[in-house]
Design a protein around this motif. Sequence first.
Motif, short mmCIF file in Angstrom:
data_model
loop_
_atom_site.label_atom_id
_atom_site.label_comp_id
_atom_site.label_asym_id
_atom_site.label_seq_id
_atom_site.Cartn_x
_atom_site.Cartn_y
_atom_site.Cartn_z
N CYS A 29 0.81 -1.11 -0.03
CA CYS A 29 0.13 -0.14 0.01
C CYS A 29 1.04 1.26 0.03
CB CYS A 29 -1.01 0.00 1.20
SG CYS A 29 -2.39 -1.30 1.33
N SER A 30 1.96 1.32 0.73
CA SER A 30 2.60 2.51 0.84
C SER A 30 3.40 2.70 -0.42
CB SER A 30 4.00 2.23 1.93
OG SER A 30 3.29 2.11 3.38
N ALA A 36 -1.03 8.46 2.15
CA ALA A 36 -2.17 8.26 2.88
C ALA A 36 -2.80 6.88 2.94
CB ALA A 36 -3.20 9.02 1.99
N ALA A 37 -2.42 6.02 1.80
CA ALA A 37 -2.92 4.49 1.78
C ALA A 37 -1.98 3.89 2.63
CB ALA A 37 -2.62 3.95 0.40
N SER A 39 -0.59 4.90 5.65
CA SER A 39 -1.43 5.03 7.02
C SER A 39 -2.38 4.32 7.19
CB SER A 39 -1.37 6.59 7.03
OG SER A 39 -0.21 7.31 7.01
N ILE A 40 -3.41 4.40 6.19
CA ILE A 40 -4.71 3.68 6.44
C ILE A 40 -4.43 2.21 6.78
CG2 ILE A 40 -6.75 3.19 5.39
CD1 ILE A 40 -6.95 6.05 4.00
N CYS A 41 -3.83 1.63 5.74
CA CYS A 41 -3.03 0.18 5.80
C CYS A 41 -2.74 0.03 7.13
CB CYS A 41 -2.48 0.01 4.65
SG CYS A 41 -1.89 -1.68 4.53
N VAL A 43 -2.95 1.53 10.18
CA VAL A 43 -4.03 1.65 10.97
C VAL A 43 -4.91 0.44 11.09
CG1 VAL A 43 -6.17 2.76 11.78
CG2 VAL A 43 -4.20 4.25 11.13
N ALA A 44 -5.44 -0.23 9.80
CA ALA A 44 -6.14 -1.25 9.90
C ALA A 44 -5.24 -2.49 10.57
CB ALA A 44 -6.51 -1.50 8.47
N PRO A 64 0.96 2.31 11.72
CA PRO A 64 0.49 3.26 11.12
C PRO A 64 1.62 4.38 10.82
CG PRO A 64 -0.92 3.15 12.89
CD PRO A 64 0.29 2.00 12.94
N ARG A 150 -18.08 6.88 6.66
CA ARG A 150 -16.91 5.92 7.52
C ARG A 150 -17.03 6.69 9.00
NH1 ARG A 150 -15.65 1.91 4.43
NH2 ARG A 150 -15.02 2.72 2.26
#
Length: 183
Positions: A29-30, A36-37, A39-41, A43-44, A64, A150
């Motif tokens: 993702c990075s 942005a992606a 960080s989101i990945c 966090v998940a 994150p 969301r």
Amino acid sequence: KPVELALSAFELLGLSLGRMAALFFLLGCSAAAGEAAGSICGVACGTALSLAYFPDLFPLGIYPLCGLLGGFFSHIGKLGCCITVLLTYNLLALLSYGSNEILPYLAESALVTTCFLLIPLRTIQNLKQKALRQLNQVEEKGIKQLLFSRIEDASSALEGIANSAREISQKLAELKCGTVEEV
């Protein structure tokens, strides 16, 4: 992420398959979609692994940050992304666990980043193109509407967690309040 949560219980030669899957997904993702992606990945993945390894909350902070920094340096290429994630992951693992317990984290991150570097650049570019197409579709739906959706989902999930925690707390309080005759 159910995959990381499911794999977290499995170890191969002392290495956690869940942590390795999360790190690999985070690198993808990075590298493909930026900070942005990433960080989101992160966090998940961090949330899923923190649930699996509770009360150890190390993944909740490390993933994150690794996603953010890996995505930030992704313009350098896969190597820049991998080196950044590798250094961040291992430095924070060292600070969190100390030198005695860091060996599995070093081995996992080295193995994952090496495997990720072996993926052809064309594959990463294809992922990036797919991510950009999906972002364009999101813009058509309206970012504001998506954001509110969301937030509502997160709010209801947090309410569910709070209710579960409250019920567990009440049951524990009931178990604690026994009398001498009951014992």
